[in-house]
Design a protein around this motif. Structure first.
Motif, PDB file in Angstrom:
ATOM      1  N   ASN A 191       0.856  -1.179   0.000  1.00 37.14           N
ATOM      2  CA  ASN A 191       0.000   0.000   0.000  1.00 37.14           C
ATOM      3  C   ASN A 191       0.900   1.240   0.000  1.00 37.14           C
ATOM      4  OD1 ASN A 191      -2.572   1.202   0.070  1.00 37.14           O
ATOM      5  ND2 ASN A 191      -2.335   1.652   2.246  1.00 37.14           N
ATOM      6  N   SER A 218       0.576   2.374  -6.269  1.00 39.44           N
ATOM      7  CA  SER A 218      -0.824   2.662  -5.937  1.00 39.44           C
ATOM      8  C   SER A 218      -1.074   2.320  -4.475  1.00 39.44           C
ATOM      9  CB  SER A 218      -1.776   1.858  -6.834  1.00 39.44           C
ATOM     10  OG  SER A 218      -1.587   0.467  -6.636  1.00 39.44           O
ATOM     11  N   ASN A 220      -4.328   3.061  -1.046  1.00 39.70           N
ATOM     12  CA  ASN A 220      -5.694   3.454  -0.716  1.00 39.70           C
ATOM     13  C   ASN A 220      -5.775   4.804  -0.009  1.00 39.70           C
ATOM     14  OD1 ASN A 220      -4.744   2.891   1.830  1.00 39.70           O
ATOM     15  ND2 ASN A 220      -6.130   1.165   2.227  1.00 39.70           N
TER      16      ASN A 220
END
Length: 303
Positions: A191, A218, A220
């Motif tokens: 993450n 990438s 969250n």
């Protein structure tokens, strides 16, 4: 001989204050005048010029094209008047200094330098705004900004204050839970915390086999400032790539751990003070830039 208009500079000051404060009432409070007095001064100015400068509604105040042109000229003239006053009083440093800086740099390094600057220059009022957005100095009427990273071509004058390399890091708790990546490609399984504003490059930069690569990542969480990303990394949310100046204390304390240092490309993030060019630079601007340059920690912002 044409009549000398002694009230011009006062009208300019009131007009610029109305634009700066965004309304008649706010300008009146800052000038210790009544709103009706401010309204009459603006009406007198528009009548003398024979042009509408402001469009006023119950919700907003906007500049006409003539108002935009007059505002630019008035701001320049008022700056020059202030500089003339300073020259006449032996070059004293005084006036309001509007400074824009990024959230991490401003909070960690700029704000702690302001008390000693104000002790040295008690007639200056520092108006500090912290944002990771790139501020338009003219539109925001800022005197100077401290900017990180590459500078786009512009009419701004820049002075380099220092530089800091980037570091990929995560909390010990995150690495214990998700594992420590051994190569940049392994970040695909992690993450990676990012930013939601436009940057010079979208991916993270690494060096493999003597060549630079930009790796898309990438996660969250996207944030509009580095301090939020730092806090999320400290909380164990993910891996971050931040300027070393921003996380050096956390790394020294063991709260964050550098990862993939063998692949660190050593790219440097430049730190510049930028201000509008043209004409004489106000003494308060020069004095503040000199103060910051003299007092930044060399171990983090070595030139």
């Amino acid at each position: 001989m044409p009549r000398i208009l002694m009230e011009r500079s006062g009208e300019m000051e009131v007009f610029c204050r109305v634009v700066r404060e965004g309304g008649f009432s706010a300008a009146a409070r800052s000038l210790d005048l009544t709103p009706s007095a401010v309204s009459k001064l603006i009406a007198r100015l528009e009548g003398r010029l024979g042009a509408r400068l402001l469009l006023r509604t119950t919700r907003a105040l906007t500049l006409t094209d003539e108002g935009e042109a007059y505002h630019r000229a008035a701001e320049r003239i008022l700056r020059e008047l202030n500089e003339a006053d300073q020259e006449a009083t032996g070059g004293a440093v005084r006036g309001r200094l509007r400074v824009s800086a990024s959230v991490p740099f401003g909070g960690m390094f700029l704000a702690p330098l302001i008390p000693t600057f104000l002790e040295r220059h008690p007639d200056v009022t520092v108006d500090l705004s912290l944002t990771d957005d790139v501020v338009d100095l003219l539109a925001q009427r800022a005197d100077l900004a401290i900017r990180m990273g590459a500078l786009p071509d512009s009419g701004l004058v820049a002075r380099k204050l220092g530089q800091s390399r980037a570091v990929v890091c995560a909390s010990p708790a995150y690495l214990a839970r998700r594992g420590t990546p051994a190569a940049p490609a392994e970040l695909a399984a992690h993450n990676c915390l990012g930013f939601n504003f436009r940057r010079g490059r979208n991916g993270w930069l690494f060096r493999e086999e003597d060549r630079a690569i930009e790796l898309p990542v990438s996660g969250n969480l996207l944030a509009n400032n580095g301090e939020t990303v730092r806090q999320m990394a400290l909380a164990g949310t993910g891996i971050a790539r931040l300027g070393r100046f921003h996380v050096a204390a956390d790394i020294d304390a063991g709260a964050l751990v550098p990862v993939l240092e063998a692949f660190n490309p050593g790219d440097l993030e430049m730190v510049h003070a930028v201000h509008v060019g043209g004409g004489q630079v106000p003494r308060r601007v020069r004095a503040f830039i000199d103060h910051v340059a003299e007092n930044l920690p060399r171990e983090l912002f070595g030139g």
